[in-house]
Scaffold this motif. Structure first.
Motif, PDB file in Angstrom:
ATOM      1  N   THR A 140      -6.360 107.810  61.314  1.00 21.85           N
ATOM      2  CA  THR A 140      -5.667 107.576  62.768  1.00 21.85           C
ATOM      3  C   THR A 140      -6.740 107.571  64.089  1.00 21.85           C
ATOM      4  OG1 THR A 140      -5.372 109.935  63.197  1.00 21.85           O
ATOM      5  CG2 THR A 140      -3.733 108.920  61.990  1.00 21.85           C
ATOM      6  N   ARG A 141      -8.039 107.362  63.478  1.00 18.08           N
ATOM      7  CA  ARG A 141      -9.023 107.248  64.694  1.00 18.08           C
ATOM      8  C   ARG A 141     -10.057 106.149  64.216  1.00 18.08           C
ATOM      9  NH1 ARG A 141     -10.456 111.596  68.028  1.00 18.08           N
ATOM     10  NH2 ARG A 141      -8.774 112.805  68.434  1.00 18.08           N
ATOM     11  N   GLN A 142     -10.739 105.632  65.178  1.00 18.01           N
ATOM     12  CA  GLN A 142     -11.695 104.513  64.888  1.00 18.01           C
ATOM     13  C   GLN A 142     -12.931 105.218  65.065  1.00 18.01           C
ATOM     14  OE1 GLN A 142     -11.362 100.892  67.274  1.00 18.01           O
ATOM     15  NE2 GLN A 142     -12.519  99.790  65.499  1.00 18.01           N
ATOM     16  N   ASN A 143     -13.497 105.344  63.998  1.00 20.24           N
ATOM     17  CA  ASN A 143     -15.079 105.729  63.989  1.00 20.24           C
ATOM     18  C   ASN A 143     -16.000 104.631  63.721  1.00 20.24           C
ATOM     19  OD1 ASN A 143     -13.411 108.395  63.032  1.00 20.24           O
ATOM     20  ND2 ASN A 143     -15.086 108.736  64.364  1.00 20.24           N
ATOM     21  N   PHE A 144     -16.880 104.072  64.815  1.00 14.75           N
ATOM     22  CA  PHE A 144     -17.767 102.981  64.372  1.00 14.75           C
ATOM     23  C   PHE A 144     -18.852 103.257  63.477  1.00 14.75           C
ATOM     24  CE2 PHE A 144     -15.513 102.531  68.560  1.00 14.75           C
ATOM     25  CZ  PHE A 144     -15.006 101.353  68.296  1.00 14.75           C
ATOM     26  N   GLU A 145     -19.180 104.603  63.253  1.00 18.62           N
ATOM     27  CA  GLU A 145     -20.226 104.981  62.491  1.00 18.62           C
ATOM     28  C   GLU A 145     -19.728 104.597  60.850  1.00 18.62           C
ATOM     29  OE1 GLU A 145     -18.421 107.400  63.824  1.00 18.62           O
ATOM     30  OE2 GLU A 145     -19.021 109.389  63.081  1.00 18.62           O
ATOM     31  N   PHE A 146     -18.462 104.408  60.777  1.00 23.25           N
ATOM     32  CA  PHE A 146     -17.919 104.149  59.471  1.00 23.25           C
ATOM     33  C   PHE A 146     -17.110 102.716  59.307  1.00 23.25           C
ATOM     34  CE2 PHE A 146     -17.379 108.975  59.214  1.00 23.25           C
ATOM     35  CZ  PHE A 146     -18.631 109.290  59.054  1.00 23.25           C
ATOM     36  N   ASP A 147     -17.564 102.001  60.352  1.00 25.05           N
ATOM     37  CA  ASP A 147     -17.012 100.570  60.530  1.00 25.05           C
ATOM     38  C   ASP A 147     -15.631 100.366  60.400  1.00 25.05           C
ATOM     39  OD1 ASP A 147     -19.773 100.021  60.453  1.00 25.05           O
ATOM     40  OD2 ASP A 147     -19.854  99.366  58.337  1.00 25.05           O
ATOM     41  N   ASP A 148     -14.961 101.482  61.130  1.00 26.72           N
ATOM     42  CA  ASP A 148     -13.204 101.566  60.896  1.00 26.72           C
ATOM     43  C   ASP A 148     -12.991 100.433  61.707  1.00 26.72           C
ATOM     44  OD1 ASP A 148     -13.239 103.819  59.562  1.00 26.72           O
ATOM     45  OD2 ASP A 148     -12.677 105.046  61.240  1.00 26.72           O
ATOM     46  N   ILE A 149     -11.848  99.773  61.295  1.00 22.97           N
ATOM     47  CA  ILE A 149     -11.244  98.398  61.814  1.00 22.97           C
ATOM     48  C   ILE A 149     -10.366  98.857  63.056  1.00 22.97           C
ATOM     49  CG2 ILE A 149     -11.185  96.884  59.768  1.00 22.97           C
ATOM     50  CD1 ILE A 149      -8.268  97.678  59.610  1.00 22.97           C
ATOM     51  N   ASN A 150      -9.901  99.920  63.043  1.00 22.86           N
ATOM     52  CA  ASN A 150      -8.948 100.032  64.144  1.00 22.86           C
ATOM     53  C   ASN A 150      -8.696 101.791  64.177  1.00 22.86           C
ATOM     54  OD1 ASN A 150      -6.824 100.747  62.568  1.00 22.86           O
ATOM     55  ND2 ASN A 150      -5.835  98.926  63.163  1.00 22.86           N
ATOM     56  N   ASP A 151      -7.650 102.242  64.828  1.00 22.76           N
ATOM     57  CA  ASP A 151      -7.566 103.744  65.012  1.00 22.76           C
ATOM     58  C   ASP A 151      -6.130 103.992  64.198  1.00 22.76           C
ATOM     59  OD1 ASP A 151      -5.500 102.674  66.674  1.00 22.76           O
ATOM     60  OD2 ASP A 151      -6.125 104.111  68.564  1.00 22.76           O
ATOM     61  N   ASN A 152      -5.874 103.008  63.331  1.00 19.94           N
ATOM     62  CA  ASN A 152      -4.439 103.376  62.397  1.00 19.94           C
ATOM     63  C   ASN A 152      -4.476 102.489  61.361  1.00 19.94           C
ATOM     64  OD1 ASN A 152      -1.393 104.397  62.266  1.00 19.94           O
ATOM     65  ND2 ASN A 152      -1.121 102.129  62.747  1.00 19.94           N
ATOM     66  N   HIS A 153      -5.285 102.871  60.189  1.00 21.36           N
ATOM     67  CA  HIS A 153      -5.552 101.857  59.127  1.00 21.36           C
ATOM     68  C   HIS A 153      -5.382 102.758  57.806  1.00 21.36           C
ATOM     69  CE1 HIS A 153      -9.489 103.413  60.241  1.00 21.36           C
ATOM     70  NE2 HIS A 153      -9.605 103.265  59.010  1.00 21.36           N
ATOM     71  N   VAL A 154      -5.126 101.881  56.796  1.00 20.91           N
ATOM     72  CA  VAL A 154      -5.434 102.259  55.591  1.00 20.91           C
ATOM     73  C   VAL A 154      -6.597 101.776  54.668  1.00 20.91           C
ATOM     74  CG1 VAL A 154      -4.173 102.393  53.146  1.00 20.91           C
ATOM     75  CG2 VAL A 154      -2.757 102.349  55.277  1.00 20.91           C
ATOM     76  N   GLY A 155      -7.212 102.694  54.402  1.00 22.28           N
ATOM     77  CA  GLY A 155      -8.620 102.281  53.513  1.00 22.28           C
ATOM     78  C   GLY A 155      -8.878 102.716  52.202  1.00 22.28           C
TER      79      GLY A 155
END
Ligand SMILES: *[C@@H]1O[C@H](CO)[C@@H](O)[C@H](O)[C@H]1NC(C)=O
Ligand SMILES: *[C@@H]1O[C@H](CO)[C@@H](O)[C@H](O)[C@H]1NC(C)=O
Ligand SMILES: *[C@@H]1O[C@H](CO)[C@@H](O)[C@H](O)[C@H]1NC(C)=O
Ligand SMILES: *[C@@H]1O[C@H](CO)[C@@H](O)[C@H](O)[C@H]1NC(C)=O
Length: 213
Positions: A140-155
């Motif tokens: 539920t958060r976007q962390n740029f160090e982990f290349d998160d695509i947005n703040d609400n995703h399934v990975g």
């Protein structure tokens, strides 16, 4: 984590390769789950992973090891699981960070960190292929160090908080339209995780309770 409550309502795992490796929990009261961190079972049998304490983590592990890999054939068993969860943030829209369904070689991940590390890895072992850790994150958060695509995703996390693949959280309605789903809305949702050991393909499906059940 800032998560106020993360609840899991039931949990169902089936390993296709061997029929005796199948179990269902309708409530976790007598499950003998291995709990650590701030995780606890509520009196009505929910697994509550976190509470209002910030930057903390909790785990619930199936108590016995499950064999996924046949050492003589090197193949990994097909498996499927489904569970219900709800993420209830302390303040609307500023919850964090998320939950992960994990398969790991150890019961407990004692060296893992909370917050953006999701109780999965720490800042030195994330990305190390010696981890042998597989996870499906509901982040539920976007962390740029982990290349998160947005703040609400399934990975899909393979030894790494930088997901091998990820997609915005949502589901397809009866008309084939993609609908966004806010993971930290507080509403219960269901997840299905299905791995095909022959095709080496993982499918993750998400739905709000009203659609899933
Ligand atoms: C969260 O749970 C831990 C462990 O049970 C407890 O020590 C802590 O006080 C709880 N925090 C809150 C805010 O309830
Ligand atoms: C492992 O694979 C071999 C060869 O396919 C098979 O004979 C054996 O029964 C399997 N063992 C288990 C524990 O599944
Ligand atoms: C990170 O986790 C690994 C275990 O996977 C551990 O050996 C290492 O000491 C941890 N590093 C830190 C900085 O906590
Ligand atoms: C990965 O982890 C293994 C086992 O903990 C360790 O020996 C190795 O040094 C680590 N590799 C890196 C690049 O940190």
């Amino acid at each position: 984590m800032f998560l106020r409550h993360v609840f899991m309502l039931f949990f169902h795992v089936t390993l296709v390769a061997s029929e005796d490796n199948s179990f269902i929990y309708n409530g976790f009261q007598s499950s003998h789950l291995y709990l650590d961190g701030i995780a606890e079972l509520t009196t009505n049998g929910l697994l509550k992973l976190t509470n209002d304490t910030e930057r903390d983590k909790g785990h619930g592990f199936y108590p016995n090891p499950i064999v996924f890999k046949n050492t003589s054939s090197e193949s990994v068993s097909s498996f499927s699981t489904t569970f219900l969860f709800a993420i209830i943030p302390q303040y609307a829209n500023i919850g964090g960070h998320g939950i992960v369904f994990v398969i790991s070689p150890t019961k407990g991940l004692p060296d893992s960190l909370p917050s953006q590390y999701l109780g999965l890895f720490n800042d030195s072992n994330s990305g190390n292929s010696s981890n042998h850790v597989f996870g499906v994150e509901l982040d539920t958060r976007q962390n740029f160090e982990f290349d998160d695509i947005n703040d609400n995703h399934v990975g899909i996390d393979i030894n790494d908080l930088k997901s091998a693949d990820s997609t915005p959280a949502g589901y397809y309605d009866g008309y084939g339209q993609f609908k966004d789903l806010s993971l930290s809305s507080g509403y219960p949702m269901q997840v299905w995780i299905e791995y095909d050991g022959v095709k080496k393909k993982i499918d993750v499906t998400l739905a709000p309770m009203s659609v899933g059940c």
